[in-house]
Design an enzyme around this catalytic site. Structure first.
Site, PDB file in Angstrom:
ATOM      1  N   ARG A 175       0.354  -1.292  -0.004  1.00 15.38           N
ATOM      2  CA  ARG A 175      -0.369   0.249   0.074  1.00 15.38           C
ATOM      3  C   ARG A 175       0.574   1.200  -0.016  1.00 15.38           C
ATOM      4  O   ARG A 175       0.265   2.040   0.392  1.00 15.38           O
ATOM      5  CB  ARG A 175      -0.898  -0.280   1.294  1.00 15.38           C
ATOM      6  CG  ARG A 175      -1.954  -1.121   1.478  1.00 15.38           C
ATOM      7  CD  ARG A 175      -2.461  -1.189   0.297  1.00 15.38           C
ATOM      8  NE  ARG A 175      -3.600  -2.775  -0.207  1.00 15.38           N
ATOM      9  CZ  ARG A 175      -3.286  -3.736  -0.458  1.00 15.38           C
ATOM     10  NH1 ARG A 175      -2.319  -3.875  -1.504  1.00 15.38           N
ATOM     11  NH2 ARG A 175      -4.475  -4.595  -0.785  1.00 15.38           N
ATOM     12  N   SER A 225     -12.259  -0.728   2.598  1.00 18.11           N
ATOM     13  CA  SER A 225     -11.147  -0.949   3.588  1.00 18.11           C
ATOM     14  C   SER A 225     -10.513  -0.102   4.399  1.00 18.11           C
ATOM     15  O   SER A 225      -9.541   0.934   3.698  1.00 18.11           O
ATOM     16  CB  SER A 225     -10.309  -1.807   3.160  1.00 18.11           C
ATOM     17  OG  SER A 225      -9.739  -2.491   4.395  1.00 18.11           O
ATOM     18  N   GLU A 295      -5.443   2.675   6.047  1.00 16.58           N
ATOM     19  CA  GLU A 295      -5.516   2.506   4.487  1.00 16.58           C
ATOM     20  C   GLU A 295      -5.947   3.287   3.550  1.00 16.58           C
ATOM     21  O   GLU A 295      -5.199   4.353   3.198  1.00 16.58           O
ATOM     22  CB  GLU A 295      -5.810   1.678   3.871  1.00 16.58           C
ATOM     23  CG  GLU A 295      -5.306   1.054   3.003  1.00 16.58           C
ATOM     24  CD  GLU A 295      -6.365  -0.371   2.380  1.00 16.58           C
ATOM     25  OE1 GLU A 295      -6.474  -1.043   1.412  1.00 16.58           O
ATOM     26  OE2 GLU A 295      -5.608  -1.408   3.058  1.00 16.58           O
TER      27      GLU A 295
END
Length: 307
Positions: A175, A225, A295
């Protein structure tokens, strides 16, 4: 100043694509976010470069907004210029090479590849983001990620210069990427795929799509998410075991369908959403001594309290 910025930018951008005090909740998947001082939609890569150079020359803050799928914009909005590249959405395929501009949805790129019997991008069929956003965070799902298929990416630097970065130069990790760390602006990407069996590719996409629609709360606005996966663990399982599903602040709530999602259930504010994130982090830390890292990006300014 924002009126002056808008007037000057409208000299090289179609004035209908330059808006003052534009509400950003119209451009985010959470349906949250205050106004942008000046909102600009570039129609070409050259225009995007002109906007970045203008901001640099005039010392105006600039923020790149994709399709707003992995971020929360605070209720006070964003100062300076918000540059949107959603009109840069071309997709071209030549053999096993796929070219996609950053405003194209990664889902659409996946479908275009599948139509040509190209395999490698099936994992992205359920990622609700743009190519630019997927590149910046090395998006992944179902065991695949951008790093597996990317060949190169054309970016704008903060100075407005155009450079092409190879897969190695992109420094893709979990990420993260150099695009994110250096504040670059992704313009287009080249993916290298392989010829495959169309029936198998379509079956995989159908399977992934079913898993996504059956397990994720797509009926509500959300940022996707919310938390990164802790090493050796799953954020959703920790949240579920903390008995936080159905709980939240104001109109925001931890999804009862998937604990890793926070939904805008009832006219939430960005403050509601962010406070729900903080609540989840606090409870999971207390129960399991695990620090959940977000995230999603949280950007912008808090709203000025009304008197």
């Amino acid at each position: 100043m924002k009126l002056q910025w808008a007037k000057e930018i409208a000299e090289f951008i179609d004035p209908t694509n330059v808006k003052v005090d534009e509400p950003l909740n119209k451009y985010t998947m959470t349906k949250l976010g205050g106004p942008a001082d000046v909102f600009v939609m570039a129609e070409t890569e050259e225009q995007a470069g002109q906007v970045v150079k203008y901001a640099r020359k005039n010392n105006v803050p600039i923020f790149l907004l994709g399709n707003g799928s992995n971020m929360v914009i605070r209720d006070g909005g964003i100062r300076g210029i918000v540059l949107n590249l959603s009109k840069l959405d071309q997709i071209h395929i030549d053999g096993t090479t796929v070219y996609a501009q950053s405003g194209a949805l990664i889902i659409d790129v996946s479908r275009a590849a599948a139509a040509e019997s190209l395999t490698g991008l099936e994992f992205s069929c359920g990622i609700p983001g743009s190519v630019g956003g997927a590149m910046a965070m090395n998006a992944g799902a179902y065991g695949g990620e951008i790093n597996d298929v990317i060949e190169s990416c054309k970016v704008l630097t903060q100075e407005g210069d155009v450079i092409v970065l190879s897969k190695e130069e992109l420094e893709l990790g979990y990420r993260k990427s150099i695009i994110q760390s250096q504040g670059f602006y992704a313009l287009s990407s080249i993916f290298q795929l392989q010829k495959g069996n169309k029936q198998e590719i379509d079956a995989t996409i159908e399977d992934f799509t079913f898993k996504r629609t059956s397990k994720q709360p797509l009926e509500f606005p959300s940022a996707g998410s919310v938390f990164k996966r802790p090493p050796g663990m799953f954020a959703g399982k920790l949240i579920q075991d903390s008995e936080l599903q159905g709980k939240g602040v104001g109109g925001a709530e931890v999804s009862t369908k998937h604990a890793g999602f926070i939904i805008n259930k009832d006219n939430a504010t960005a403050t509601d959403y962010i406070e729900t994130i903080r609540m989840v982090q606090k409870v999971v830390k207390e129960k399991f001594d695990v620090e959940l890292e977000t995230e999603v990006r949280i950007v912008g300014e808090d709203a000025v309290p009304t008197k």
